[in-house]
Each structure stands twice: as structure tokens, then as C-alpha cells.
Scaffold this active site. Sequence first.
Site, short mmCIF file in Angstrom:
data_model
loop_
_atom_site.label_atom_id
_atom_site.label_comp_id
_atom_site.label_asym_id
_atom_site.label_seq_id
_atom_site.Cartn_x
_atom_site.Cartn_y
_atom_site.Cartn_z
N ARG A 54 -26.94 25.55 -3.13
CA ARG A 54 -26.17 24.79 -2.14
C ARG A 54 -25.29 23.75 -2.81
O ARG A 54 -25.54 23.35 -3.95
CB ARG A 54 -27.10 24.10 -1.14
CG ARG A 54 -27.99 22.99 -1.75
CD ARG A 54 -27.47 21.60 -1.49
NE ARG A 54 -28.31 20.56 -2.06
CZ ARG A 54 -28.05 19.93 -3.19
NH1 ARG A 54 -27.00 20.26 -3.91
NH2 ARG A 54 -28.85 18.97 -3.63
N GLU A 60 -23.91 11.56 -0.06
CA GLU A 60 -24.69 11.48 -1.31
C GLU A 60 -25.60 10.26 -1.34
O GLU A 60 -25.19 9.15 -0.97
CB GLU A 60 -23.72 11.44 -2.50
CG GLU A 60 -24.10 12.38 -3.59
CD GLU A 60 -24.16 13.83 -3.15
OE1 GLU A 60 -25.28 14.33 -2.89
OE2 GLU A 60 -23.11 14.47 -3.07
N ASP A 234 -32.08 20.46 0.42
CA ASP A 234 -31.80 21.65 -0.39
C ASP A 234 -32.36 22.91 0.26
O ASP A 234 -31.70 23.94 0.34
CB ASP A 234 -32.41 21.49 -1.79
CG ASP A 234 -31.99 20.19 -2.44
OD1 ASP A 234 -30.98 19.61 -1.98
OD2 ASP A 234 -32.66 19.74 -3.38
P1 NG1 Z 1 -29.60 17.12 -6.84
O1 NG1 Z 1 -29.12 16.27 -7.96
O2 NG1 Z 1 -28.57 18.09 -6.34
O3 NG1 Z 1 -30.92 17.77 -7.13
C1 NG1 Z 1 -30.62 14.96 -5.61
C2 NG1 Z 1 -31.75 15.03 -4.58
C3 NG1 Z 1 -31.19 15.09 -3.16
C4 NG1 Z 1 -30.25 13.91 -2.92
C5 NG1 Z 1 -29.18 13.92 -4.03
C6 NG1 Z 1 -28.22 12.76 -3.93
C7 NG1 Z 1 -33.72 16.24 -5.39
C8 NG1 Z 1 -34.39 17.56 -5.48
N1 NG1 Z 1 -32.53 16.25 -4.78
O4 NG1 Z 1 -29.86 16.14 -5.56
O5 NG1 Z 1 -32.25 15.07 -2.24
O6 NG1 Z 1 -30.93 12.69 -2.89
O7 NG1 Z 1 -29.78 13.85 -5.34
O8 NG1 Z 1 -27.52 12.86 -2.74
O9 NG1 Z 1 -34.23 15.21 -5.84
#
Ligand code: NG1
Length: 540
Positions: A54, A60, A234
Site C-alpha cells: 500500500r 502521515e 496497512d
Molecule cells: P511505514 O513506514 O510505511 O511502515 C509507519 C507506520 C504507520 C504510520 C506511518 C506514518 C508501522 C507498521 N507503520 O508506516 O502506521 O504511523 O509510519 O504515517 O509502524
Amino acid sequence: MSAQERIPVYTDLKDLYASLGTSLDHVERWNNLTEEFETRFGTKPTYIARAPGRVNLIGEHIDYALFGVLPTAIERDILIACAPREVPAISPTDEEHHAPGSVIAENLQPKYTRQVFTPIPTNVDEQVHVEGWHLEIPHQLRWENYVKAGYYGVLNEYFTGTATQPLPVDMLVTGSVPAGSGLSSSAAMVVASTLAFLAINGKLESDTDITKGHLVKMSMENEKRVGVNSGGMDQAASVMSVPSSVLYITFYPSLTASPAPLPTGAVLVCAHSLKVSDKALTAKKGYNLRVVETLVGARVLARTLGVAVGAREKITLREVVGKFTAETDVGAGGAGMDVDALMGVLQKMAAAVEALKPPGSTDAEFGATMEEMVAMSGLSAEEFHEVYMSWVEVDATHFKLYKRAKHVFSEALRVLQFRRLCLDAAAAGPAADGNVAVLKDLGRLMNESQTSCAADFECSCEELDELTQLARDAGAYGSRLTGAGWGGCTVSLVPEDQVEAFIKKVSETYPPYKGLDGEALSEVIFATRPSSGACVYKFD
Ligand code: NG1
């Protein structure tokens, strides 16, 4: 509501490809996986489970403040072909291969080696909740951990307290979601694995409980097995996305997901900055520190707004907004306040966050020392440490409560504005300008999000700033970092008829892409349309 829908099970590949709503040619990849499975295991697969990665278009670092976000599934996905393994009639000597639920997992990518593992039944005490199966998941980063994580929930939900045994399984995995780039390859792996084990054990088509919502919850729980405490964005995006749309996901008062069509005329381009940011390694100064800053900010704001907060409560910014407005319908499954009301209160909060500047501070950063922050919280030092510092390690001398909350409220508002633009454009029907005006507005919101992430939330970095600027210079309507930041990927909204020229221009101007071409280049920068969520193909 899509959470109540069943997981699509296709028996005709043409229907499946059409359902993905994408331009990618899937045929070769699916055929290759099927043939390779037959070569390796001597039999045809019975199912292929698919779960996409995704990309978060906007919203964010606000999911853990419990504000809604707008991700969508990308075309790149994880595929798991699987079949039950025949157990020979004569007592098998090689027990590991034939024990109930044993798994032989292979990966098309040669660097991920063949794994054989068997879950172990444990004692189940009916008085207290004790899980019935154990699978060793080591702390090191290993590809099969994600397969095991998906299996765990299936074993414990469907094979505990019953005489039925899980089937031995052969599986072959392939993936096109780049790992470690903020495109949720890990959530896609866990969703695909959960689905594969459900399908193979006959739980997908027989059990009416397995709705999309149920799969999201299972996958969230399962992913915790690999040490990821995720808020559900996610998994919801990977399971519930629909083609051509962004998915508005709310977390408060309950987890819901509703699609909003992305206006036609543009596609998304994901581009990796090639700056690697390992969330686990940088968490003390990065992700975890931001979680603490936004939580403490919520308590201080609640205090100044006269909202009551229990001494041990870790209230979030979204809950403060709810309590401040005496929001109703916030019980389990509640819908909370409507979008217009939420937009109104978010606008008011832009002024209210002034209260998060430490008293007397004139520094533009408005950071509070630990002592100042404790005093602002109204808690004793002891209480403060127990509530906010005991569960997580952070490394900072100053805590920027004002700037973090300013980002969260403005970003939460941008999410609602983005969604509203999409819904209004869909309601208005075809636009004379081919949607250029609305796409420009969406792009502007993405650019503002990037500025806020960089200046107030400080989760960007030089590379992401440069790459998003180059993307705008190359013709994107808007461009921003996606995921946690400090490295990883950007997402750009690009006119659909200019995608090739856009990718060429960015690849020529972004210095880290120098010398990359062909497959290596398409690994780091690629176009995608919003795609559909997880599904299963069943062979005849
Ligand atoms: P990413 O970096 O795509 O894994 C993380 C967090 C999200 C959200 C975003 C910032 C995990 C698995 N995912 O995403 O829930 O907080 O950072 O928007 O920690």
C-alpha cells in the site's frame, strides 16, 4: 459496508485480472508461479493467495493520534501458491514433513532459502485463554517469519479445542513489493500468508465469519508476532482497497474503511529515495519519540481546554477533540461526529495548539525540556515517567509538543479535504478540463503535507525533500514522502499521459538514480494505479 464483505475467491483468472483494475500484465507472473510450483512440488497448487502493498497518499503520522488516513493498495503484491501435501499411507519416516500442519515454504527469490517448520501443539487450559499452538519466530529479520506470523492466528483461531488437525502444506512465495521502503511489504506478506492458510484448510469458503474486516483484525494480530505494533492502516489498505480509489480509514471511535474514487487523469508514482531508514534503529529519536510527543501534547492540550483526563490515561489528540466537543456515538462500532463537525473543530485546534509552547519560550522550535514538559502535563514526575516514558525508549533533550500537534491537526484536516475533493469530483461527473483543476488541488494538499512533515513533524530528510522537489519540477501535481519518513519512499500524483517522461526526468535528475536502468530502475521508481485488495484464486 466493505468490512462485512467476504474475501473474493476467483475460479477464472480472467475475472481475477479484471478485478485488479490495473494495467500491469499479471499473466506471465501468475503462470510462472504456477509452473514453478509444479516443478518444485510435483503437483499443481490448489490456491494462490494475493495481497498488495500500500501507499499512503496523505495522512502521515496521524494514525497513532487516531485520525483517519487515505492510503490505497498498489499494483505490486505478494503471491503465495499453495497445496496440501499428500501424506504417504505407509508410516512416514520423515516426521517433520508429515506432521499435522507442517510447512515447506519456498520463495522464488533465491536469496530467501527453503524453510521447513512445524507448529507444536501446546496444552490448552480451558479456564484461562491459552493458545493451542506454538511456532518459533526468531527475533532476527527472516523472510519466513511473516509466513509463520500469518499461520499463527489461523492455527490458534481454528485448530484449538478441536480434533481437526491442520493440513501439511507446500507453499511458494513471490513478491513485487520492494521491502523496507514504506510500501508495507510486511503487511502484504502477513495478509497473504493468513489467507493462504485459511484457504488451504478449507476455512475461507466455509466459515461465514471470514469477512474482510475479520481478515484485517487477524492480520493485525498476526503481524504483532513479528514485533510490529501496527494501528491497522496497512492491513486495512491491503485487504479492503478497491480499484481507482483511495481508502478512507478511521480508527476512532472504530476501525472503518470507505473508498473515495481518485479523479481520473492521474496515476501515482512511488519513488524510493534510496536513503534507508530502519524504524527500529532510529526509533528513539524518530518514530517512538514522535509517538511520545504527540501523546504528551494531547494531555497538555486537554488540560488547557478543560478536558478531564485520568492520571494514567494516554489520551490521544483525536480523543481530546472528541471529549472537547462532547462527541456522542463513540462506543464500540460507533460513528462519532460527522465529517463537517470534525473539519470545523480541527480548524479551531490550529489556534488551540499555541498552548503547547513552553511558557516564556521565544525559540522558533518551541521545544520543552523534560522538566518543562512534566510541569505542563500537570502530573508528578513519577506519574509522568510511568505513563509516558516507561514503555518506550526515547532520546531527546527537547520535546516539540507544539510543532508535532500543529502537524497532526493540519494533516488530519488535509486528509478530510482530500477526500472531500475526491467525493465531490465523483458526484459532479466528467469535468470539461479532464479533472486538471481538482488534480491540482489534490497535488497542493500533498505538497502542503510534505512541508508540514518536513518543517513541523521533522520526519523528512534531505533526500526526500530533494526528490519531492524534483518530482514537482518534472510535472507532478503534488509529491510527498509516504510512510514513516526519514528515508524510504515518496508518492507523486502525475498526469497519466506524462508518466514515462516524468519517470525519465526524475531518473536523470535525482543523483542516487545515476547509472540505474531497466529492472533496477523500475525497482526504485514505478507508476501504479490504486488497486484492489487481497483475494484468492482457486484452481479447478
Ligand atoms: P511505514 O513506514 O510505511 O511502515 C509507519 C507506520 C504507520 C504510520 C506511518 C506514518 C508501522 C507498521 N507503520 O508506516 O502506521 O504511523 O509510519 O504515517 O509502524
